[in-house]
Design an enzyme around this catalytic site. Structure first.
Site, short mmCIF file in Angstrom:
data_model
loop_
_atom_site.label_atom_id
_atom_site.label_comp_id
_atom_site.label_asym_id
_atom_site.label_seq_id
_atom_site.Cartn_x
_atom_site.Cartn_y
_atom_site.Cartn_z
N SER A 67 -5.92 -1.06 0.11
CA SER A 67 -4.77 -0.95 1.12
C SER A 67 -4.07 -2.38 1.43
O SER A 67 -3.17 -2.50 0.55
CB SER A 67 -5.53 -0.52 2.53
OG SER A 67 -4.30 -0.14 3.19
N HIS A 72 -0.70 -14.27 9.53
CA HIS A 72 0.52 -14.95 10.08
C HIS A 72 -0.13 -16.19 10.54
O HIS A 72 -1.04 -16.11 11.43
CB HIS A 72 1.28 -14.09 11.07
CG HIS A 72 1.57 -12.63 10.56
ND1 HIS A 72 2.65 -12.48 9.85
CD2 HIS A 72 0.95 -11.56 10.56
CE1 HIS A 72 2.55 -11.16 9.36
NE2 HIS A 72 1.38 -10.48 9.91
N CYS A 87 -9.09 1.51 2.82
CA CYS A 87 -9.52 2.94 2.75
C CYS A 87 -10.79 3.03 2.10
O CYS A 87 -11.31 2.20 1.45
CB CYS A 87 -8.44 3.92 2.26
SG CYS A 87 -8.17 3.47 0.35
#
Length: 136
Positions: A67, A72, A87
């Site tokens: 996935s 950030h 997943c």
């Protein structure tokens, strides 16, 4: 779609300031972490904010076969947000995801952490779409 979504907010990070300010350092950490924990990077993009003289944080995403990881940084507040979703369709990747988050959190050395875990892919909990756009 069944999987585990980990969302972490890191505050008062005590790591090397370069890790918060430099996209290349952030990219290296993310790729090393994903690979070490058995996740499979298949693509990536990292962006450096500011300029070479005054870096102002970085943002990046690693697309995984399992996935994604998004990170950030805000060096001015010594903060980081992490978002890792895996997943669990063909195998349970939850342990690898938790290990990767622990490694990343350890690297940033925050004084405070806000963690959330969301199990995704539970169709039995999904309701019908409201055609009016209203929510309960």
């Amino acid at each position: 779609m069944h999987g585990l979504h980990l969302i972490d907010e890191l505050y008062d990070c005590r790591c090397d300031p370069q890790l918060l300010a430099d996209a290349a350092a952030l990219r290296g950490l993310c790729l090393a972490t994903c690979s070490a924990d058995g996740l499979t990077p298949v693509g990536l993009v990292f962006h450096q904010f500011g300029n070479a003289l005054e870096p102002a944080g970085a943002t990046g995403a690693v697309v995984l076969a399992e996935s994604h990881l998004a990170v950030h940084t805000w060096p001015e507040t010594k903060s980081v947000s992490l978002d890792l979703y895996v997943c669990n369709f063909s195998q349970d990747n939850s342990s690898a995801a938790r290990d990767a988050c622990r490694r990343l959190i350890s690297a940033f050395a925050p004084a405070r952490v806000l963690r959330r875990e969301l199990v995704r892919g539970l169709p039995e909990l999904a309701g019908p779409i409201d055609p009016t756009g209203e929510s309960d």
